[in-house]
Design an enzyme around this catalytic site. Sequence first.
Site, short mmCIF file in Angstrom:
data_model
loop_
_atom_site.label_atom_id
_atom_site.label_comp_id
_atom_site.label_asym_id
_atom_site.label_seq_id
_atom_site.Cartn_x
_atom_site.Cartn_y
_atom_site.Cartn_z
N THR A 23 -6.01 8.91 -4.43
CA THR A 23 -5.94 8.75 -2.97
C THR A 23 -5.03 9.80 -2.33
O THR A 23 -5.35 10.38 -1.30
CB THR A 23 -5.43 7.34 -2.62
OG1 THR A 23 -6.27 6.39 -3.26
CG2 THR A 23 -5.45 7.10 -1.12
N GLU A 27 0.83 -1.21 0.00
CA GLU A 27 0.00 0.00 0.00
C GLU A 27 0.86 1.25 0.00
O GLU A 27 0.52 2.26 -0.62
CB GLU A 27 -0.92 0.01 1.24
CG GLU A 27 -2.04 -0.99 1.20
CD GLU A 27 -3.06 -0.66 0.14
OE1 GLU A 27 -2.83 -1.06 -1.02
OE2 GLU A 27 -4.08 -0.03 0.47
#
Lengths: 311, 311
Positions: free
Chosen positions: A185, A132
């Site tokens: 994001t 991530e």
Amino acid sequence: MKDTIRVFAPATVANVVCGFDILGFAVDAPGDEVIMRRKAEPGVTITKITGDEGRLPMDAAKNTVSASVQHYLKHIERTDIGVEIELHKKMPIGSGLGSSSASTVAGLFAINTMLDEPLTRDELVPFAMKGEELACGSGHADNVAPALLGGFVLIRSYEPLDLIKLPYPESLYCAIVFPDVDVPTRDARQMIRSKVLLKDAVIQWGNVAGLVSGLFMKDIDLIGRSMKDVLVEPVRSILIPDFYKLRETAMEAGAVSFGISGSGPSVFSFARDEETANRITSRIQKHLSERQIGSLTYVSPVNGEGPKVLG
Amino acid sequence: MKDTIRVFAPATVANVVCGFDILGFAVDAPGDEVIMRRKAEPGVTITKITGDEGRLPMDAAKNTVSASVQHYLKHIERTDIGVEIELHKKMPIGSGLGSSSASTVAGLFAINTMLDEPLTRDELVPFAMKGEELACGSGHADNVAPALLGGFVLIRSYEPLDLIKLPYPESLYCAIVFPDVDVPTRDARQMIRSKVLLKDAVIQWGNVAGLVSGLFMKDIDLIGRSMKDVLVEPVRSILIPDFYKLRETAMEAGAVSFGISGSGPSVFSFARDEETANRITSRIQKHLSERQIGSLTYVSPVNGEGPKVLG
């Protein structure tokens, strides 16, 4: 040790409205698939990616799937192993549904299963968090933990990492709509204020505590009335077209709750049954299409299983 | 309708370390007693107060017990009723243990029982909150709700008021020490910053969610490791002599957790059994006495019952 393995890993909804950075759950659909094959020479390579419109790197050091598998092999001291990876994206990138997380978790689950599970699922979480970090710039666990463990997961603490699986009402359905607008994001995180009013934080943790209680009590009303976000949603909703109108539409269609999935732009509702969930997604999709915005919709129960080997 | 009634209401620990303004629980000891007697002429009077060292008002409009009973009688449209109240303070004032709350709750429970329960316990909470407003300057529910309902209570929301009773491990013991130093609730509230870092708020609600999960799962380890406060304790602990040394002492004596009760100066620990709880209080008391600070100690299980009529 198996020579070839095909794995599915689920999409996830992080934050769950009030639980910014600490809560997430997995859904049955969408999700990603990884096919992993043993090869003679050591090392990890990406041989094929489908469904990404050419957006993901084939370079094994830059692709989050291969990079986290490399990291895992180094950790368990098996860099003698060689695998080829095919990644089949079955869900949109940049949707706020844990797209990179689903791919990374599928890869890690594949290699760990192939090697007869030297690590537990819990132990795989830090490797997925590294993935991530590569994909989104921050190593959060609110997508990868539920993608790996299934169901609802609370990240009680990051240092040390403390994951708690939460129960949930089996009848709960999730209605997801991904409007075709771009919300990276990184940008969505940067919008959020670094300081908040204590009185707002108190409202937020009252709701977090209410949501957790509702999950344990399997009290869908309590779950619904706790799913309010006074801190992050007011900012992030700016990036989502007609957000408050979409909420109104969802609630009128019988939704228990409505909010942003992860950092958006996907939105999701809980519903008491599949029929209501379908009504919610079709009405939201209709509203968006009237504004010339395309969308993808998904209706599914909560996924209690996490990743799985496909036949 | 009974002519005379004697009621006990329990002390309470608000905040429960990480749940500032939204969590509280009741203990078996200490607590306050109210004796209520019917009188012929309408109105509410205070006839006697013991144990307060003359600190509480006898004026019925200013005393929180009588004022909240008056407010209650007005609401149920029974201002024709007349009662005399004796308040027996069996716990210290300004201790952070919900002293005003215990008195107010005893009074409201007494009148409501005397009149054959026109209101439920839940419905009494707003009247007790009014009493808190008079006593402390803010109408919080984190003492009065657990004092009325017993056990652990979550105040999910204040507007509208939404109270959730939480389960807890029956074996949990509470060890309380009230050091004889003065910390008025008003000042303790004013010390707290009105803005906090979002990243600290995230840590806090991760712990709130962990504590609530631990209570439902009856997992004392999880309860213990969730009871951390990064927002309020660093400020309020300044008012408590040797706070971090007291924590060390409690943890070494086997405590599951250690923190400030309400706005202090009382501190409390959870322990797995009575023996450990007694060891904690006696070691903390010893440490304080070496610094010439007197203290009162209380050891009790969580009170699951709330107020009760005494024989």
